[in-house]
Structures are given as structure tokens and as C-alpha cells.
Design a protein around this motif. Structure first.
Motif, PDB file in Angstrom:
ATOM      1  N   ALA A  30     -11.229  35.123  40.388  1.00 24.28           N
ATOM      2  CA  ALA A  30     -12.577  35.310  39.733  1.00 24.28           C
ATOM      3  C   ALA A  30     -13.381  34.166  39.832  1.00 24.28           C
ATOM      4  O   ALA A  30     -14.724  34.267  40.094  1.00 24.28           O
ATOM      5  CB  ALA A  30     -12.429  35.560  38.201  1.00 24.28           C
ATOM      6  N   LEU A  31     -12.877  32.719  39.799  1.00 23.58           N
ATOM      7  CA  LEU A  31     -13.673  31.531  39.903  1.00 23.58           C
ATOM      8  C   LEU A  31     -14.310  31.613  41.185  1.00 23.58           C
ATOM      9  O   LEU A  31     -15.356  31.255  41.579  1.00 23.58           O
ATOM     10  CB  LEU A  31     -13.040  30.317  39.366  1.00 23.58           C
ATOM     11  CG  LEU A  31     -13.697  28.905  39.548  1.00 23.58           C
ATOM     12  CD1 LEU A  31     -13.192  28.434  38.231  1.00 23.58           C
ATOM     13  CD2 LEU A  31     -13.348  28.412  40.732  1.00 23.58           C
ATOM     14  N   VAL A  32     -13.372  31.774  42.360  1.00 24.55           N
ATOM     15  CA  VAL A  32     -13.781  31.490  43.492  1.00 24.55           C
ATOM     16  C   VAL A  32     -15.003  32.655  43.976  1.00 24.55           C
ATOM     17  O   VAL A  32     -15.785  32.310  44.649  1.00 24.55           O
ATOM     18  CB  VAL A  32     -12.515  31.620  44.755  1.00 24.55           C
ATOM     19  CG1 VAL A  32     -12.955  31.635  46.134  1.00 24.55           C
ATOM     20  CG2 VAL A  32     -11.616  30.291  44.237  1.00 24.55           C
ATOM     21  N   SER A  33     -14.726  33.835  43.450  1.00 21.88           N
ATOM     22  CA  SER A  33     -15.532  34.889  43.886  1.00 21.88           C
ATOM     23  C   SER A  33     -17.042  34.638  43.486  1.00 21.88           C
ATOM     24  O   SER A  33     -17.776  35.300  43.784  1.00 21.88           O
ATOM     25  CB  SER A  33     -14.766  36.066  43.476  1.00 21.88           C
ATOM     26  OG  SER A  33     -14.863  36.521  42.215  1.00 21.88           O
ATOM     27  N   SER A  41     -13.390  40.030  43.129  1.00 22.21           N
ATOM     28  CA  SER A  41     -11.969  39.492  42.194  1.00 22.21           C
ATOM     29  C   SER A  41     -11.682  41.059  41.498  1.00 22.21           C
ATOM     30  O   SER A  41     -10.515  40.984  40.870  1.00 22.21           O
ATOM     31  CB  SER A  41     -12.669  38.378  40.965  1.00 22.21           C
ATOM     32  OG  SER A  41     -13.718  39.245  40.388  1.00 22.21           O
ATOM     33  N   GLU A  42     -12.642  42.080  41.512  1.00 17.74           N
ATOM     34  CA  GLU A  42     -12.115  43.271  40.923  1.00 17.74           C
ATOM     35  C   GLU A  42     -10.942  43.835  41.338  1.00 17.74           C
ATOM     36  O   GLU A  42      -9.848  44.255  40.392  1.00 17.74           O
ATOM     37  CB  GLU A  42     -13.230  44.111  40.962  1.00 17.74           C
ATOM     38  CG  GLU A  42     -14.524  44.040  40.273  1.00 17.74           C
ATOM     39  CD  GLU A  42     -15.477  42.882  41.017  1.00 17.74           C
ATOM     40  OE1 GLU A  42     -15.319  42.453  42.152  1.00 17.74           O
ATOM     41  OE2 GLU A  42     -16.534  42.750  40.412  1.00 17.74           O
ATOM     42  N   PRO A  43     -10.602  43.859  42.481  1.00 18.63           N
ATOM     43  CA  PRO A  43      -9.370  44.280  42.958  1.00 18.63           C
ATOM     44  C   PRO A  43      -8.066  43.612  42.418  1.00 18.63           C
ATOM     45  O   PRO A  43      -7.109  43.923  41.978  1.00 18.63           O
ATOM     46  CB  PRO A  43      -9.124  44.121  44.625  1.00 18.63           C
ATOM     47  CG  PRO A  43     -10.409  44.024  44.850  1.00 18.63           C
ATOM     48  CD  PRO A  43     -11.347  43.447  43.587  1.00 18.63           C
ATOM     49  N   ALA A  63     -10.526  36.891  33.607  1.00 18.28           N
ATOM     50  CA  ALA A  63     -11.427  37.070  34.578  1.00 18.28           C
ATOM     51  C   ALA A  63     -13.152  36.759  34.286  1.00 18.28           C
ATOM     52  O   ALA A  63     -13.589  36.028  35.188  1.00 18.28           O
ATOM     53  CB  ALA A  63     -11.476  38.583  35.193  1.00 18.28           C
ATOM     54  N   THR A  64     -13.545  37.092  33.255  1.00 15.81           N
ATOM     55  CA  THR A  64     -14.849  36.872  32.829  1.00 15.81           C
ATOM     56  C   THR A  64     -14.919  35.180  32.719  1.00 15.81           C
ATOM     57  O   THR A  64     -15.841  34.634  33.013  1.00 15.81           O
ATOM     58  CB  THR A  64     -14.946  37.368  31.392  1.00 15.81           C
ATOM     59  OG1 THR A  64     -14.982  38.785  31.510  1.00 15.81           O
ATOM     60  CG2 THR A  64     -16.339  37.032  30.831  1.00 15.81           C
ATOM     61  N   ALA A  65     -13.945  34.417  32.066  1.00 16.85           N
ATOM     62  CA  ALA A  65     -13.944  33.057  32.001  1.00 16.85           C
ATOM     63  C   ALA A  65     -14.065  32.391  33.412  1.00 16.85           C
ATOM     64  O   ALA A  65     -14.816  31.669  33.529  1.00 16.85           O
ATOM     65  CB  ALA A  65     -12.670  32.709  31.253  1.00 16.85           C
ATOM     66  N   GLY A  66     -13.334  32.870  34.187  1.00 15.00           N
ATOM     67  CA  GLY A  66     -13.069  32.607  35.464  1.00 15.00           C
ATOM     68  C   GLY A  66     -14.474  32.723  36.430  1.00 15.00           C
ATOM     69  O   GLY A  66     -15.091  31.659  36.966  1.00 15.00           O
ATOM     70  N   ASN A  67     -14.887  33.663  36.479  1.00 15.12           N
ATOM     71  CA  ASN A  67     -16.188  34.160  37.107  1.00 15.12           C
ATOM     72  C   ASN A  67     -17.400  33.459  36.465  1.00 15.12           C
ATOM     73  O   ASN A  67     -18.347  32.967  37.100  1.00 15.12           O
ATOM     74  CB  ASN A  67     -16.324  35.755  37.115  1.00 15.12           C
ATOM     75  CG  ASN A  67     -17.078  36.311  38.107  1.00 15.12           C
ATOM     76  OD1 ASN A  67     -18.224  36.641  37.871  1.00 15.12           O
ATOM     77  ND2 ASN A  67     -16.437  36.292  39.145  1.00 15.12           N
TER      78      ASN A  67
END
Length: 162
Positions: A30-33, A41-43, A63-67
Motif C-alpha cells: 500500500a505504501l509503495v502503490s 494494493s487492492e489485490p 492498508a489505509t495507513a500505508g497508503n
């Protein structure tokens, strides 16, 4: 060069796909995307939740935190790039309209950071325009949380367990 980058990304994803790395893998993907790299990152979120339904909320939150962190990194990249660009650039009218629109909406425009193709550059533009950092991060987090919640729930509804 593009094939090399794709091989590197695939190798990284293969390493992160180990079941014992579930939530950390989701965070990193999620962070990289959320940077300008072409990765979704959804998959990863859906795959983890599909295998471990009890991790629905932790996966969405991680995922929210990383994104959001990735969006904040993009904000800082835009902030730093602005100085270099302003010294050497001529601003075409279309570019000025986009920047004017973003300035008009301010940090609230970062709610759209979840959008494909435009969301990540939007975070960088917010930094470029020196919009206030913490309000931008808050709006990024709200938009990204809503995206992960809706996308993961929708995918689980479309692809239920047998």
C-alpha cells in the motif's frame, strides 16, 4: 529497463506474499502503490482478507495507513520539487488552471487521492503548492480508508467464500 523493474517488483511481491507476512506485506504494498510507481494494493488487501476473513478491519486499516504514508511522501516530494521547477519553468495556461483549481479547494482536494492515475500526483501537487501538510494527510486518510473499505467489501461480496 522496464522488464528489469517489473522483475524486481515481482520478486518483491513474491517475498512479501508469504502468509506470515500478511499485514506487513499489505502495509508495504500500500505504501509503495501510493507513490508514483505503477502498483495497485487492492489485490494484496483482498487476497489477505479472502484467506483470513477475520483480518478485514486490520487489513483495511493497515492498508489505509500505508497508503496515507505513501501519499505524505508524495506530498514531500512535491514540496521539494517545487523549488527546482519554479526557478526554470514556464507555466502553460492548462497547468495554471489545474494549480488554481487545487488551490481553490485546498487540502480538501486530497480526498480525491484515492482515484486511479490522478490520486498520487494530486498528493505531490498538494506539496508543490505547499498546502498545509496535516490537513492534507487527514483528507488523504479519509479518502483512502473509504476506498479500501468499499473495494474490499465489494470484492468479498462479488467473490464470496464457497
Amino acid at each position: 529497463m522496464e522488464a528489469w523493474l517489473q522483475e524486481l517488483i515481482n520478486a518483491l511481491l513474491d517475498r512479501l506474499a508469504l502468509p506470515q507476512l500478511g499485514l506487513p506485506a499489505v502495509f508495504i504494498v500500500a505504501l509503495v502503490s501510493a507513490t508514483l510507481l505503477p502498483l495497485g494494493s487492492e489485490p494484496a488487501v483482498f487476497g489477505l482478507v479472502k484467506l483470513n476473513p477475520e483480518l478485514f478491519w486490520p487489513a483495511v486499516l493497515v492498508a489505509t495507513a500505508g497508503n496515507t504514508l505513501g501519499g505524505a511522501i508524495s506530498w514531500w516530494m512535491g514540496y521539494g520539487a517545487e523549488r527546482l521547477y519554479e526557478r526554470a519553468a514556464h507555466h502553460p495556461p492548462r497547468e495554471r488552471r489545474v494549480l488554481t483549481w487545487l488551490q481553490r479547494f485546498g487540502a480538501k482536494a486530497c480526498l480525491l487521492s484515492w482515484l486511479p492515475l490522478v490520486g498520487d500526483p494530486l498528493c505531490a501537487l498538494a506539496g508543490w503548492l505547499r498546502l498545509p501538510f496535516w490537513p492534507c494527510v487527514l483528507y488523504m486518510a479519509i479518502g483512502k480508508f473509504a476506498r479500501y473499505l468499499c473495494m474490499t467489501a465489494l470484492l468479498l461480496w462479488v467473490f464470496p467464500n464457497p
